[in-house]
Design a protein around this motif. Sequence first.
Motif, PDB file in Angstrom:
ATOM      1  N   SER A 374       0.829  -1.208   0.000  1.00  0.00           N
ATOM      2  CA  SER A 374       0.000   0.000   0.000  1.00  0.00           C
ATOM      3  C   SER A 374       0.861   1.255   0.000  1.00  0.00           C
ATOM      4  O   SER A 374       0.596   2.218  -0.728  1.00  0.00           O
ATOM      5  CB  SER A 374      -0.931  -0.011   1.216  1.00  0.00           C
ATOM      6  OG  SER A 374      -1.806  -1.121   1.183  1.00  0.00           O
ATOM      7  N   GLN A 387      -3.797  10.149  -1.514  1.00  0.00           N
ATOM      8  CA  GLN A 387      -3.865  10.204  -0.058  1.00  0.00           C
ATOM      9  C   GLN A 387      -4.089   8.843   0.574  1.00  0.00           C
ATOM     10  O   GLN A 387      -3.686   8.603   1.712  1.00  0.00           O
ATOM     11  CB  GLN A 387      -5.030  11.125   0.360  1.00  0.00           C
ATOM     12  CG  GLN A 387      -4.963  12.527  -0.208  1.00  0.00           C
ATOM     13  CD  GLN A 387      -6.327  13.179  -0.250  1.00  0.00           C
ATOM     14  OE1 GLN A 387      -7.079  13.016  -1.198  1.00  0.00           O
ATOM     15  NE2 GLN A 387      -6.661  13.927   0.796  1.00  0.00           N
ATOM     16  N   ILE A 388      -4.773   7.960  -0.148  1.00  0.00           N
ATOM     17  CA  ILE A 388      -5.220   6.683   0.401  1.00  0.00           C
ATOM     18  C   ILE A 388      -4.883   5.572  -0.579  1.00  0.00           C
ATOM     19  O   ILE A 388      -5.009   5.747  -1.792  1.00  0.00           O
ATOM     20  CB  ILE A 388      -6.747   6.704   0.635  1.00  0.00           C
ATOM     21  CG1 ILE A 388      -7.120   7.797   1.646  1.00  0.00           C
ATOM     22  CG2 ILE A 388      -7.254   5.343   1.106  1.00  0.00           C
ATOM     23  CD1 ILE A 388      -8.605   8.107   1.648  1.00  0.00           C
ATOM     24  N   ILE A 430     -15.553   5.471  -0.236  1.00  0.00           N
ATOM     25  CA  ILE A 430     -14.483   4.752   0.447  1.00  0.00           C
ATOM     26  C   ILE A 430     -15.050   3.865   1.541  1.00  0.00           C
ATOM     27  O   ILE A 430     -14.658   2.698   1.698  1.00  0.00           O
ATOM     28  CB  ILE A 430     -13.455   5.743   1.023  1.00  0.00           C
ATOM     29  CG1 ILE A 430     -12.724   6.462  -0.117  1.00  0.00           C
ATOM     30  CG2 ILE A 430     -12.448   5.027   1.927  1.00  0.00           C
ATOM     31  CD1 ILE A 430     -11.888   7.634   0.336  1.00  0.00           C
ATOM     32  N   VAL A 451      -4.637  -1.336   3.628  1.00  0.00           N
ATOM     33  CA  VAL A 451      -4.747   0.097   3.334  1.00  0.00           C
ATOM     34  C   VAL A 451      -3.448   0.846   3.646  1.00  0.00           C
ATOM     35  O   VAL A 451      -2.606   0.391   4.405  1.00  0.00           O
ATOM     36  CB  VAL A 451      -5.895   0.743   4.151  1.00  0.00           C
ATOM     37  CG1 VAL A 451      -7.238   0.151   3.762  1.00  0.00           C
ATOM     38  CG2 VAL A 451      -5.657   0.608   5.659  1.00  0.00           C
ATOM     39  N   GLY A 453      -2.262   5.205   4.242  1.00  0.00           N
ATOM     40  CA  GLY A 453      -2.736   6.572   4.362  1.00  0.00           C
ATOM     41  C   GLY A 453      -4.016   6.716   5.164  1.00  0.00           C
ATOM     42  O   GLY A 453      -4.608   7.806   5.203  1.00  0.00           O
ATOM     43  N   MET A 454      -4.448   5.650   5.800  1.00  0.00           N
ATOM     44  CA  MET A 454      -5.677   5.711   6.591  1.00  0.00           C
ATOM     45  C   MET A 454      -5.689   4.541   7.587  1.00  0.00           C
ATOM     46  O   MET A 454      -4.813   3.666   7.565  1.00  0.00           O
ATOM     47  CB  MET A 454      -6.912   5.625   5.689  1.00  0.00           C
ATOM     48  CG  MET A 454      -7.127   4.263   5.023  1.00  0.00           C
ATOM     49  SD  MET A 454      -8.735   4.113   4.195  1.00  0.00           S
ATOM     50  CE  MET A 454      -9.866   4.337   5.576  1.00  0.00           C
ATOM     51  N   ILE A 473      -8.485   9.348   8.026  1.00  0.00           N
ATOM     52  CA  ILE A 473      -7.468   9.663   7.046  1.00  0.00           C
ATOM     53  C   ILE A 473      -6.244  10.234   7.755  1.00  0.00           C
ATOM     54  O   ILE A 473      -6.363  11.116   8.618  1.00  0.00           O
ATOM     55  CB  ILE A 473      -7.990  10.682   6.008  1.00  0.00           C
ATOM     56  CG1 ILE A 473      -9.328  10.212   5.445  1.00  0.00           C
ATOM     57  CG2 ILE A 473      -6.962  10.895   4.905  1.00  0.00           C
ATOM     58  CD1 ILE A 473      -9.306   8.862   4.788  1.00  0.00           C
ATOM     59  N   TYR A 489     -11.513  12.316  -2.131  1.00  0.00           N
ATOM     60  CA  TYR A 489     -10.149  11.923  -1.810  1.00  0.00           C
ATOM     61  C   TYR A 489      -9.510  11.257  -3.033  1.00  0.00           C
ATOM     62  O   TYR A 489     -10.180  10.579  -3.812  1.00  0.00           O
ATOM     63  CB  TYR A 489     -10.124  10.954  -0.625  1.00  0.00           C
ATOM     64  CG  TYR A 489     -10.717  11.515   0.639  1.00  0.00           C
ATOM     65  CD1 TYR A 489      -9.933  12.202   1.555  1.00  0.00           C
ATOM     66  CD2 TYR A 489     -12.072  11.367   0.922  1.00  0.00           C
ATOM     67  CE1 TYR A 489     -10.478  12.719   2.723  1.00  0.00           C
ATOM     68  CE2 TYR A 489     -12.634  11.881   2.081  1.00  0.00           C
ATOM     69  CZ  TYR A 489     -11.827  12.565   2.987  1.00  0.00           C
ATOM     70  OH  TYR A 489     -12.372  13.081   4.138  1.00  0.00           O
ATOM     71  N   VAL A 491      -7.372   8.410  -4.444  1.00  0.00           N
ATOM     72  CA  VAL A 491      -7.135   7.038  -3.998  1.00  0.00           C
ATOM     73  C   VAL A 491      -6.322   6.293  -5.051  1.00  0.00           C
ATOM     74  O   VAL A 491      -6.515   6.473  -6.257  1.00  0.00           O
ATOM     75  CB  VAL A 491      -8.471   6.313  -3.769  1.00  0.00           C
ATOM     76  CG1 VAL A 491      -8.246   4.859  -3.358  1.00  0.00           C
ATOM     77  CG2 VAL A 491      -9.294   7.048  -2.702  1.00  0.00           C
ATOM     78  N   ARG A 542      -3.400  -0.065  11.475  1.00  0.00           N
ATOM     79  CA  ARG A 542      -4.195   0.472  10.375  1.00  0.00           C
ATOM     80  C   ARG A 542      -5.577  -0.182  10.316  1.00  0.00           C
ATOM     81  O   ARG A 542      -6.524   0.417   9.813  1.00  0.00           O
ATOM     82  CB  ARG A 542      -3.470   0.264   9.042  1.00  0.00           C
ATOM     83  CG  ARG A 542      -2.142   0.990   8.941  1.00  0.00           C
ATOM     84  CD  ARG A 542      -1.527   0.842   7.551  1.00  0.00           C
ATOM     85  NE  ARG A 542      -0.159   1.355   7.528  1.00  0.00           N
ATOM     86  CZ  ARG A 542       0.582   1.464   6.433  1.00  0.00           C
ATOM     87  NH1 ARG A 542       0.084   1.064   5.270  1.00  0.00           N
ATOM     88  NH2 ARG A 542       1.821   1.940   6.496  1.00  0.00           N
TER      89      ARG A 542
END
Length: 550
Positions: A374, A387-388, A430, A451, A453-454, A473, A489, A491, A542
């Motif tokens: 990820s 970001q994710i 999401i 995942v 970033g989150m 997030i 966001y 992704v 996470r």
Amino acid sequence: MSKISRRNLLKILGLGSAVTVTGSAARAQTATSGKVTLFTFLHSNDTHDHLEPTTVTGTGPDGKAFSVQYGGVARVKTLIDELKRRSINPVILDAGDVFTGTLYGQVYKGLADLAYMEAFGTQAQTIGNHEFDNGPAQLADYIKNASFPVVSANIDASGDEKLKGLIKPYTIVQTDNGPLGVIGVTTPDTPITSSPGDTVKFLDPRETVQKAADELRAQGINNIVLLSHLGYSVDLALAPQLKGVGVIIGGHSHTPLGKYEGLGLPASEGPYPTVLQDASGNPILIVQAWEWAKFYGSLRVGFNEEGVPQTWVGKVYPVTADYKNDIRLQATMRAFQLPLEAFRKTPVGTAAVKLNGDRPDVRKRETNLGNFISDAYLWATQKYGTQIALMNGGGIRASIAAGTVTNGDTITVQPFGNTVYVMDLTGQEIIAALENGVSDWANGAGRFLQVGGMRYSFDPTKAAGSRVLSAEIKQADGTFKAIDPAATYKVVTNNFIANGGDNFAVLKNARGFRQDTYLTDYVVVNDYFAFVKSANPVVEGRITIVNEPK
């Protein structure tokens, strides 16, 4: 093609989105057409280094599992030879993106692609955005070694020392039935989706294509085809704005058109050919042949003396095992294939600890390998502002032992040749994706999401669809903030689930920006190994399981 780039391109072109699409297997010659000149366009697009057949698996309408193969350039060569024998005035063309997608591209940097394009007897090719993935120099080498012209009207490479003078806006192909003008055009979002650098400029597609068509007609060349790497929907919008172009052979959007049969094939997205009217009210035909050499297209067109299509008939051919490998091309491909076996033993980095990709774990809980992959996706797509990261556990097929890591290791972990995919998702989408990920948690379904970033938490004892308890997030300062269902966001994921695999309909149906980078997943992980030097990812909270059954 990404939706945002398509909208932007339509704005650049000054085009609306409402287009009437029609299709016809054939058209009768009009009474005013006079002499008709016939051409048969044999065409491919978006091969993306897929020299070997692609295996497609699934469940058939009879409920039985199937595994079939489509594509393979040695099979395509056999099909081309067969079509040439029964075609009138065949012309062999390609609409771009022969680079990027498999080990062949990573190792041979376009040389393997050039080998099969030459074997096909290619007479002209346009430039896809991914022809720039390794910079202008690789494309320059490809063009210099090609015996056929590579064209694009809207590329200005005059500022690049390697490419300068190599790319023409069009070429004139001499055929048994007279000259044919072939124009090329390349998506202007190439600087976003690839790496052309600052020395190559991308100009307005409509203006440059029309200028090229006018120049050809001034030379007495009325029969004109456009090799377009803009995408099907952009071709639909562009066609009514052009004058003097009879046929658009497309690529970039990987669009399946026409009628065909076969297990595991996608639904057609339009007729083959798609028939519109140009700016003068004349027919203009649009075709495309899906991707990865799994389809091949054949379109016969009769032009009148003014270069207006009067008759047409076409078909797309699924490239199945019914077409035997061409012996000579197969031998050439084998020569390229053998060194790859050594390539798989090549070191790419070091793991300080075991990277856990064990099936029972990656499909039910956070693992350090899930985190590493990820994070690699996020690292590789920084220029998009991602970001994710969402990575389906079913796409992680093995662990990596501590110590030296090889290409073979990373290919074993991610063996499907998936590509890294960037898209816009709302917070609500999401959450829906996370819900799908944990909807079959008890059975260890591959849809479970690792995942980056989150972080999120879920309760597997609740009803499917209402299991996600929280989703947060990660912020720039390392803190976490609850996801906003109404916010958008950026992704990163893989093309498999982005296109609805593992029941991710929410990703397939998302209507925001979406862009396949065509960066192969394991290659991104290889590059990340090189970046971090010694991989030592940890399980860091996470994913939290609440009320996990004992």
